[in-house]
Design an enzyme around this catalytic site. Structure first.
Site, PDB file in Angstrom:
ATOM      1  N   ASP A  46      18.676 -21.379 -77.897  1.00  0.00           N
ATOM      2  CA  ASP A  46      18.842 -22.731 -78.314  1.00  0.00           C
ATOM      3  C   ASP A  46      18.474 -23.666 -77.226  1.00  0.00           C
ATOM      4  O   ASP A  46      18.677 -23.413 -76.050  1.00  0.00           O
ATOM      5  CB  ASP A  46      20.163 -22.886 -78.515  1.00  0.00           C
ATOM      6  N   TYR A  51      17.898 -31.788 -72.475  1.00  0.00           N
ATOM      7  CA  TYR A  51      18.203 -31.013 -71.325  1.00  0.00           C
ATOM      8  C   TYR A  51      17.297 -30.954 -70.381  1.00  0.00           C
ATOM      9  O   TYR A  51      16.012 -30.342 -70.333  1.00  0.00           O
ATOM     10  CB  TYR A  51      18.242 -29.435 -71.731  1.00  0.00           C
ATOM     11  N   LYS A  77      16.662 -29.468 -80.958  1.00  0.00           N
ATOM     12  CA  LYS A  77      17.343 -30.654 -81.436  1.00  0.00           C
ATOM     13  C   LYS A  77      16.489 -31.972 -81.516  1.00  0.00           C
ATOM     14  O   LYS A  77      15.535 -31.864 -80.710  1.00  0.00           O
ATOM     15  CB  LYS A  77      18.622 -30.775 -80.738  1.00  0.00           C
ATOM     16  N   LEU A 241      36.895 -22.005 -68.077  1.00  0.00           N
ATOM     17  CA  LEU A 241      37.582 -20.707 -68.554  1.00  0.00           C
ATOM     18  C   LEU A 241      37.410 -19.689 -67.561  1.00  0.00           C
ATOM     19  O   LEU A 241      38.262 -18.589 -67.493  1.00  0.00           O
ATOM     20  CB  LEU A 241      37.417 -20.331 -69.877  1.00  0.00           C
TER      21      LEU A 241
END
Length: 334
Positions: A46, A51, A77, A241
């Site tokens: 992706d 970016y 995108k 995380l």
């Protein structure tokens, strides 16, 4: 066509780091990371013009140009056009701030019109050095980028990008389309429209161990009932995380850090890696078609693959639920 029928596996590659997200990545390291993903069997990649102002697409195109095109799936995108001219003023990237400060200096403009959508796809084809794009996401069409003006941008896309992508999907130019956003509300609104017929969406950061309540309650049932799919971006919540300093592209708050510490304490007792907990939690929801963690170092790829296959005892998930660290209604890999 359902996303699950298009995507080759549950684990994909998120290319945002290739655009020099948070740091300047050496060219050889970026290319080696994509090569490591390929060697580890990853076949879904992706990307986005946003970016690094096209840098991530350029690097991925170079890394994949000699790979058999029928053996992998690419999504990118629309909604941004990368211009040849250099940006003279500071960019307003909403909540994403300066995460791509080390990207190319090219000017990037926001445009969700029909013609800009077609131009964006053509530009991406050139940067990616490929003859087709399989899935197209309409990028950042939400509050985190545009604030209260996001509804106006959504309307621009409704009459422009959505219609263009519907046609491209129906004539076989692309296989699927949807939104690529960091907010649940935009996907909800898209699914409530009568006109366009999206195939799913890419939702970043909103169905993770650290943040999943709204998506669980308001979006996932609707997606599943319609036979669509969600690709989960940012399963590690910008790194928070797994011990990183950032959550949602900014320094993690004390509340988030405390939640991470509580999850990690339980994970350590059960011998579970935080990456495994994050990936397997997201994938446990039947609406999720794939997860696409980002990577900027080759060794991270092996970690992700191992995390996907790591055995986790049901007691770990039960303890997370009993401690109130996951929504009691969230599907778990029990």
């Amino acid at each position: 066509m359902a996303l699950k029928d298009i995507l080759p596996s549950k684990l994909g590659f998120g290319a945002a780091p290739l655009g020099n997200m948070f740091r300047a990545i050496p060219e050889d390291e970026a290319l080696a990371t994509v090569e490591a993903a390929w060697k580890d069997g990853i076949r879904y990649f992706d990307n986005a013009p946003f970016y690094g102002a096209g840098l991530a697409e350029i690097r991925m195109g170079e890394a994949l140009k000699d790979k058999p095109r029928d053996q992998y799936v690419i999504s990118t995108k629309v909604g941004r056009l990368v211009l040849d001219e250099v940006e003279e003023e500071a960019r307003d990237n909403g909540e994403k701030g300066d995460v791509f400060a080390n990207g190319r200096p090219n000017k990037v403009i926001n445009d969700y019109s029909h013609d800009a959508t077609l131009r964006s796809i053509e530009d991406s084809l050139t940067r990616l050095q490929t003859d087709r794009i399989d899935i197209v996401w309409v990028h950042d069409l939400a509050q985190d980028f545009y604030g209260d003006a996001w509804i106006g941008k959504f309307e621009e896309a409704r009459t422009g990008a959505f219609k263009a992508l519907d046609r491209l999907r129906d004539d076989g130019t692309i296989k699927a389309w949807g939104l690529g956003v960091n907010r649940v509300e935009a996907v909800e609104l898209l699914l409530d429209l009568d006109g366009p017929r999206p195939d799913g969406s890419l939702l970043a950061g909103r169905y993770t161990l650290l943040d999943h309540d709204r998506a669980l309650e308001r979006l996932m049932p609707k997606v599943a009932n319609r036979g669509l799919g969600i690709v989960i971006g940012g399963p590690y919540s910008s790194g928070a995380l797994v011990g990183g300093p950032n959550f949602e592209y900014a320094p993690a708050t004390p509340k988030i850090l405390a939640k991470v510490a509580a999850i990690k304490a339980i994970a350590d007792r059960h011998g579970v890696s935080m990456k495994a907990a994050g990936l397997q939690f997201s994938l446990a929801n039947p609406a999720v078609a794939a997860v696409i963690p980002g990577a900027s170092r080759p060794q991270r790829i092996a970690e992700d693959t191992a995390a996907l296959n790591e055995p986790i005892h049901v007691d770990f998930w039960r303890e997370l639920r009993d401690a109130g660290l996951v929504n009691p209604a969230a599907p778990l890999p029990l």
